[in-house]
Design an enzyme around this catalytic site. Structure first.
Site, PDB file in Angstrom:
ATOM      1  CB  CYS A  22       3.064   7.723   2.564  1.00 29.83           C
ATOM      2  SG  CYS A  22       3.490   6.518   3.854  1.00 29.83           S
TER       3      CYS A  22
ATOM      4  CB  CYS B  68       6.668  -4.972   8.626  1.00 31.33           C
ATOM      5  SG  CYS B  68       7.877  -3.901   9.467  1.00 31.33           S
TER       6      CYS B  68
ATOM      7  CD  GLU C 255      -3.000  -1.100   2.242  1.00 27.04           C
ATOM      8  OE1 GLU C 255      -4.054  -1.735   2.081  1.00 27.04           O
ATOM      9  OE2 GLU C 255      -2.721  -0.510   3.300  1.00 27.04           O
TER      10      GLU C 255
ATOM     11  CB  CYS D  34       6.120  -1.514  16.011  1.00 25.70           C
ATOM     12  SG  CYS D  34       7.842  -1.220  15.539  1.00 25.70           S
TER      13      CYS D  34
ATOM     14  CB  CYS E 261       2.808  -0.510  13.454  1.00 24.32           C
ATOM     15  SG  CYS E 261       2.917  -0.304  11.667  1.00 24.32           S
TER      16      CYS E 261
ATOM     17  CB  CYS F 144       0.960   7.579  10.855  1.00 26.75           C
ATOM     18  SG  CYS F 144       2.530   7.019  11.497  1.00 26.75           S
TER      19      CYS F 144
END
Length: 357
Positions: free
Chosen positions: A105, A112, A92, A116, A119, A337
């Site tokens: 962005c 990933c 994305e 975290c 997230c 975010c």
């Protein structure tokens, strides 16, 4: 036999290919400009090449162009894209329009490598790194969206989408070279920011490579115990190690880092937390972006109150910190975010979710 993507070749390698095939040497630069300046997606688009040259290229190479699989538009005009890669995977990216700038962005990994806890992307197993051309393509597609939808050129690029950029170091730096080169898109590196969760040795490598773009650290707590709770990478990259690496980066490049600090209710939003941030700021030449928290499914965190946020920022400013409060955009389409998690159906077949800690 699977054909290689021609975009993995450097200009000298393209020249060598044409020499081997008995073609004129200048063809290499023509093709290179089509690929990186004009962003050609097919050989057929290369109109100043003869048909036989285009057929030669097609016989030996492919162009694994990224496409927009689907998109959503927020009430605040933010656009979230689901990009389909040549192998069917989805990443994305987001176009963020404001009155001052038009920002892309973009993602650097499918999923990933990190975990975290706040997230959404951290829930997704990393399937692979993106190559430089796939990162470049995201910029081109979002740039085109900015012009088509808002008649405003792209002004900024942030590597803050899916993935940890410094764990895809080579491809990220190569993509930035293509984006900034006069033989590429010609954007200023000072308009580009790479955001990292904090890998000390790779931050030092950025300094050794004397990069010209901006660096942002996802900090979120200026206290090792708290930061390790929400960002397990801190256990191997403590605040002391990061401070040393960031000062090394600053000494080598002259670039001041930006700290990104998401404020979570009753976790890192007290005056004591603000003072810890002040103390860490004293150790590293930096400025601070305070970011609203954007809740995710089962995240376990909440957005702080306006009152606590105001008090937190006031304490920082009283201590002479340079502070920007970044209000979230695209929350209604999960484009803000920390929310990118590829909830699109396409590409979900390969998705593996990590357990929530």
């Amino acid at each position: 036999m699977t054909k290689a993507d021609i975009r993995i070749l450097s200009l000298p390698e393209l020249s060598a290919f044409f020499a081997e095939k008995g073609e004129k040497p200048f063809r290499a630069k023509q093709v290179y400009e089509w690929l990186w300046q004009k962003s050609a997606r097919t050989f057929e688009e290369m109109s100043n090449l003869s048909k036989s040259t285009r057929e030669l290229l097609d016989a030996h190479f492919s162009i694994n162009a990224v496409s927009i699989d689907s998109l959503e538009v927020s009430i605040d005009r933010t656009i979230k894209d689901a990009f389909r890669l040549y192998d069917g995977n989805i990443v994305e990216g987001v176009l963020i329009p404001t009155s001052e700038r038009m920002t892309a962005c973009i993602s650097s990994q499918v999923g990933c490598s990190l975990t975290c806890s706040f997230c959404a992307t951290g829930r997704l197993t990393r399937l692979r790194n993106l190559d430089a051309a796939e990162i470049y393509d995201q910029v081109v597609l979002i740039r085109n969206q900015a012009l088509e939808n808002y008649s405003i050129p792209l002004s900024n690029i942030v590597y803050m989408g899916m993935g940890e950029p410094l764990l895809n170091y080579k491809n990220v730096l190569e993509s930035i070279e293509k984006i900034t080169s006069p033989l590429g898109l010609g954007m200023s590196p000072q308009r580009i920011t790479v955001s990292t969760a904090g890998i000390a040795k790779m931050i030092k490598k950025l300094g050794d490579d004397n990069v010209k773009f901006n660096l942002a650290l996802s900090l979120h707590a200026a206290n090792d115990e708290k930061r390790s709770r929400i960002m397990p990478i801190n256990k191997e990259n403590s605040l002391d190690a990061l401070a040393e690496a960031l000062n090394y980066f600053h000494d080598k490049t002259g670039t001041r880092v930006t700290f990104e600090y998401i404020v979570f209710k009753d976790f890192n939003d007290s005056i004591a937390d603000a003072q810890e941030l002040v103390e860490f700021w004293k150790r590293v030449p930096s400025k601070i972006n305070i970011i609203e928290y954007n809740p995710i499914d089962d995240g376990g965190f909440q957005q702080t109150t306006e009152q606590r946020l105001s008090a937190f920022v006031a304490h920082l400013e009283k201590n002479k910190l340079i502070v920007n409060v970044r209000r979230s955009r695209g929350k209604d389409i999960a484009a803000a975010c920390g929310q990118l998690a590829n909830k699109n159906k396409p590409g979900m077949e390969n998705r593996k979710l990590k357990p929530i800690s």
